[in-house]
Design a protein around this motif. Structure first.
Motif, PDB file in Angstrom:
ATOM      1  N   SER A 129      47.460  31.825  46.719  1.00  0.00           N
ATOM      2  CA  SER A 129      46.056  31.787  46.301  1.00  0.00           C
ATOM      3  C   SER A 129      45.945  31.749  44.784  1.00  0.00           C
ATOM      4  O   SER A 129      45.083  31.048  44.229  1.00  0.00           O
ATOM      5  CB  SER A 129      45.309  33.008  46.859  1.00  0.00           C
ATOM      6  N   ALA A 130      46.822  32.483  44.115  1.00  0.00           N
ATOM      7  CA  ALA A 130      46.822  32.483  42.648  1.00  0.00           C
ATOM      8  C   ALA A 130      47.223  31.111  42.100  1.00  0.00           C
ATOM      9  O   ALA A 130      46.675  30.655  41.086  1.00  0.00           O
ATOM     10  CB  ALA A 130      47.768  33.558  42.119  1.00  0.00           C
ATOM     11  N   LEU A 131      48.173  30.436  42.742  1.00  0.00           N
ATOM     12  CA  LEU A 131      48.569  29.096  42.302  1.00  0.00           C
ATOM     13  C   LEU A 131      47.407  28.115  42.414  1.00  0.00           C
ATOM     14  O   LEU A 131      47.230  27.243  41.550  1.00  0.00           O
ATOM     15  CB  LEU A 131      49.761  28.595  43.119  1.00  0.00           C
ATOM     16  N   LEU A 132      46.610  28.251  43.475  1.00  0.00           N
ATOM     17  CA  LEU A 132      45.436  27.393  43.611  1.00  0.00           C
ATOM     18  C   LEU A 132      44.434  27.668  42.487  1.00  0.00           C
ATOM     19  O   LEU A 132      43.802  26.738  41.965  1.00  0.00           O
ATOM     20  CB  LEU A 132      44.776  27.620  44.974  1.00  0.00           C
ATOM     21  N   VAL A 133      44.300  28.931  42.109  1.00  0.00           N
ATOM     22  CA  VAL A 133      43.414  29.268  40.987  1.00  0.00           C
ATOM     23  C   VAL A 133      43.916  28.612  39.704  1.00  0.00           C
ATOM     24  O   VAL A 133      43.149  27.986  38.958  1.00  0.00           O
ATOM     25  CB  VAL A 133      43.329  30.797  40.804  1.00  0.00           C
ATOM     26  N   ARG A 134      45.196  28.730  39.439  1.00  0.00           N
ATOM     27  CA  ARG A 134      45.763  28.177  38.218  1.00  0.00           C
ATOM     28  C   ARG A 134      45.745  26.649  38.227  1.00  0.00           C
ATOM     29  O   ARG A 134      45.682  26.010  37.175  1.00  0.00           O
ATOM     30  CB  ARG A 134      47.191  28.692  38.015  1.00  0.00           C
ATOM     31  N   GLY A 135      45.778  26.046  39.408  1.00  0.00           N
ATOM     32  CA  GLY A 135      45.683  24.599  39.488  1.00  0.00           C
ATOM     33  C   GLY A 135      44.303  24.079  39.097  1.00  0.00           C
ATOM     34  O   GLY A 135      44.176  22.973  38.571  1.00  0.00           O
ATOM     35  N   GLY A 136      43.277  24.872  39.361  1.00  0.00           N
ATOM     36  CA  GLY A 136      41.929  24.537  38.925  1.00  0.00           C
ATOM     37  C   GLY A 136      41.306  23.318  39.577  1.00  0.00           C
ATOM     38  O   GLY A 136      40.383  22.719  39.019  1.00  0.00           O
ATOM     39  N   MET A 139      48.197  38.640  44.368  1.00  0.00           N
ATOM     40  CA  MET A 139      47.397  37.636  43.685  1.00  0.00           C
ATOM     41  C   MET A 139      47.249  37.978  42.203  1.00  0.00           C
ATOM     42  O   MET A 139      47.476  37.123  41.335  1.00  0.00           O
ATOM     43  CB  MET A 139      46.013  37.537  44.325  1.00  0.00           C
ATOM     44  N   ASP A 140      46.882  39.210  41.911  1.00  0.00           N
ATOM     45  CA  ASP A 140      46.709  39.599  40.508  1.00  0.00           C
ATOM     46  C   ASP A 140      48.032  39.546  39.743  1.00  0.00           C
ATOM     47  O   ASP A 140      48.071  39.153  38.573  1.00  0.00           O
ATOM     48  CB  ASP A 140      46.112  41.006  40.421  1.00  0.00           C
ATOM     49  N   ALA A 141      49.134  39.933  40.397  1.00  0.00           N
ATOM     50  CA  ALA A 141      50.440  39.889  39.741  1.00  0.00           C
ATOM     51  C   ALA A 141      50.819  38.448  39.395  1.00  0.00           C
ATOM     52  O   ALA A 141      51.324  38.173  38.295  1.00  0.00           O
ATOM     53  CB  ALA A 141      51.505  40.515  40.641  1.00  0.00           C
ATOM     54  N   THR A 142      50.561  37.522  40.316  1.00  0.00           N
ATOM     55  CA  THR A 142      50.892  36.112  40.067  1.00  0.00           C
ATOM     56  C   THR A 142      49.986  35.516  38.999  1.00  0.00           C
ATOM     57  O   THR A 142      50.439  34.754  38.139  1.00  0.00           O
ATOM     58  CB  THR A 142      50.775  35.301  41.372  1.00  0.00           C
ATOM     59  N   LEU A 143      48.710  35.854  39.025  1.00  0.00           N
ATOM     60  CA  LEU A 143      47.790  35.377  37.997  1.00  0.00           C
ATOM     61  C   LEU A 143      48.207  35.855  36.612  1.00  0.00           C
ATOM     62  O   LEU A 143      48.014  35.155  35.610  1.00  0.00           O
ATOM     63  CB  LEU A 143      46.363  35.839  38.300  1.00  0.00           C
ATOM     64  N   ALA A 144      48.787  37.047  36.547  1.00  0.00           N
ATOM     65  CA  ALA A 144      49.241  37.575  35.257  1.00  0.00           C
ATOM     66  C   ALA A 144      50.486  36.852  34.748  1.00  0.00           C
ATOM     67  O   ALA A 144      50.731  36.791  33.540  1.00  0.00           O
ATOM     68  CB  ALA A 144      49.526  39.071  35.381  1.00  0.00           C
ATOM     69  N   LEU A 145      51.261  36.276  35.671  1.00  0.00           N
ATOM     70  CA  LEU A 145      52.531  35.645  35.298  1.00  0.00           C
ATOM     71  C   LEU A 145      52.423  34.135  35.092  1.00  0.00           C
ATOM     72  O   LEU A 145      53.145  33.563  34.279  1.00  0.00           O
ATOM     73  CB  LEU A 145      53.586  35.922  36.375  1.00  0.00           C
ATOM     74  N   VAL A 146      51.553  33.483  35.842  1.00  0.00           N
ATOM     75  CA  VAL A 146      51.470  32.017  35.817  1.00  0.00           C
ATOM     76  C   VAL A 146      50.303  31.589  34.938  1.00  0.00           C
ATOM     77  O   VAL A 146      49.158  31.968  35.198  1.00  0.00           O
ATOM     78  CB  VAL A 146      51.290  31.454  37.241  1.00  0.00           C
ATOM     79  N   PRO A 147      50.550  30.798  33.911  1.00  0.00           N
ATOM     80  CA  PRO A 147      49.452  30.337  33.040  1.00  0.00           C
ATOM     81  C   PRO A 147      48.608  29.277  33.720  1.00  0.00           C
ATOM     82  O   PRO A 147      49.036  28.625  34.686  1.00  0.00           O
ATOM     83  CB  PRO A 147      50.192  29.763  31.824  1.00  0.00           C
ATOM     84  N   GLY A 186      33.025  40.761  37.044  1.00  0.00           N
ATOM     85  CA  GLY A 186      33.988  41.031  35.992  1.00  0.00           C
ATOM     86  C   GLY A 186      35.279  41.659  36.493  1.00  0.00           C
ATOM     87  O   GLY A 186      36.179  41.953  35.704  1.00  0.00           O
ATOM     88  N   LEU A 187      35.398  41.858  37.801  1.00  0.00           N
ATOM     89  CA  LEU A 187      36.632  42.379  38.388  1.00  0.00           C
ATOM     90  C   LEU A 187      37.651  41.253  38.522  1.00  0.00           C
ATOM     91  O   LEU A 187      37.304  40.077  38.479  1.00  0.00           O
ATOM     92  CB  LEU A 187      36.349  42.983  39.769  1.00  0.00           C
ATOM     93  N   THR A 188      38.909  41.615  38.696  1.00  0.00           N
ATOM     94  CA  THR A 188      39.923  40.597  38.939  1.00  0.00           C
ATOM     95  C   THR A 188      39.770  40.046  40.355  1.00  0.00           C
ATOM     96  O   THR A 188      39.197  40.703  41.241  1.00  0.00           O
ATOM     97  CB  THR A 188      41.339  41.166  38.797  1.00  0.00           C
ATOM     98  N   MET A 189      40.294  38.844  40.580  1.00  0.00           N
ATOM     99  CA  MET A 189      40.196  38.255  41.910  1.00  0.00           C
ATOM    100  C   MET A 189      40.951  39.075  42.946  1.00  0.00           C
ATOM    101  O   MET A 189      40.531  39.165  44.105  1.00  0.00           O
ATOM    102  CB  MET A 189      40.722  36.818  41.901  1.00  0.00           C
ATOM    103  N   GLY A 190      42.073  39.662  42.544  1.00  0.00           N
ATOM    104  CA  GLY A 190      42.823  40.488  43.479  1.00  0.00           C
ATOM    105  C   GLY A 190      42.036  41.706  43.924  1.00  0.00           C
ATOM    106  O   GLY A 190      42.019  42.052  45.114  1.00  0.00           O
ATOM    107  N   VAL A 191      41.375  42.360  42.992  1.00  0.00           N
ATOM    108  CA  VAL A 191      40.556  43.531  43.327  1.00  0.00           C
ATOM    109  C   VAL A 191      39.391  43.118  44.219  1.00  0.00           C
ATOM    110  O   VAL A 191      39.069  43.794  45.203  1.00  0.00           O
ATOM    111  CB  VAL A 191      40.050  44.225  42.050  1.00  0.00           C
ATOM    112  N   VAL A 192      38.754  41.995  43.886  1.00  0.00           N
ATOM    113  CA  VAL A 192      37.661  41.489  44.722  1.00  0.00           C
ATOM    114  C   VAL A 192      38.165  41.193  46.127  1.00  0.00           C
ATOM    115  O   VAL A 192      37.503  41.512  47.133  1.00  0.00           O
ATOM    116  CB  VAL A 192      37.037  40.224  44.099  1.00  0.00           C
TER     117      VAL A 192
END
Length: 222
Positions: free
Chosen positions: A30-37, A95-103, A55-61
């Motif tokens: 899911s995080a990769l799809l976010v980063r793909g935009g 998800m939040d961990a991957t978002l933090a690692l993948v630009p 304003g929360l992170t996607m993982g928390v949401v």
């Protein structure tokens, strides 16, 4: 099914590994799809829209939405399993961990591979955690519970839920695009494939659990 009812029988160690690896990879996909935009899966659109709003992170949401959906199981008399409860937390954390690692991808040469990787990884993750047989995720359980309660087809109930989720998420600012369409077209065949790849023998007689119909359904087949 109770939360502990699946913690017995053969292949327990493998099933537990598949469950948690699958859930972690689902969050990562899911995080990769976010980063793909280029557009998100239906629930991802809602999560992103709510994240923009709060304003929360996607993982928390994702965790909050999963918990709320799980509460909706009470009136429709669905019972959670270990996989159901784990789904709420593990996917959001991964998800939040991957978002933090993948630009974020800024060029199509990066964004398209991120989209493809996210969709394929999501299919593999779905096969892993569903084949582990520790209960459906909150969202799948809502679908099957409403199907049982209303008598409507699984396809109709799932379509109704996901259309409502996408529209709400889009209104809130979630990303809908070619990736959303590609996901909708590809996830069924991919999940079907990987459910067979990761099927675990259910008993000593050699039966295995494989998919039939939607990703949330399974039957015993020799």
């Amino acid at each position: 099914m109770s939360i502990t009812s699946g913690l017995r029988g053969p292949h327990l160690a493998r099933r537990l590994v598949q469950l948690y690896v699958g859930l972690a990879l689902y969050g990562a996909s899911s995080a990769l799809l976010v980063r793909g935009g280029l557009g998100l899966e239906p629930w991802g659109v809602l999560h992103q829209g709510l994240a923009e709003l709060t304003g929360l992170t996607m993982g928390v949401v994702s965790i909050i939405v999963g918990a709320v959906v799980l509460l909706l199981w009470i009136p429709i008399r669905q019972r959670p399993g270990l996989g159901t409860v784990s789904n709420v937390f593990v996917i959001g954390v991964a998800m939040d961990a991957t978002l933090a690692l993948v630009p974020e991808g800024h060029h199509l040469a990066v964004r398209i591979p991120l989209l493809i990787a996210g969709i394929v990884l999501n299919g593999a993750a779905t096969g892993l955690y569903i084949a582990a047989r520790f209960g459906p995720g909150p969202r799948d359980g809502l679908m099957t519970g409403l199907h049982r309660l209303t008598g409507r087809s699984v396809r109709l109930v799932r379509t109704g839920i996901e259309v409502a989720v996408v529209v709400t998420g889009f209104v809130l600012g979630g990303s809908v695009g070619i990736g959303t369409v590609a996901y909708a077209l590809a996830i069924g065949p991919l999940a079907q494939l990987f459910l067979r790849v990761f099927a675990i023998p259910a008993a000593d007689n050699g039966s295995t659990v494989v998919a039939t119909g939607s990703p949330g359904q399974a039957i015993l087949r020799r």
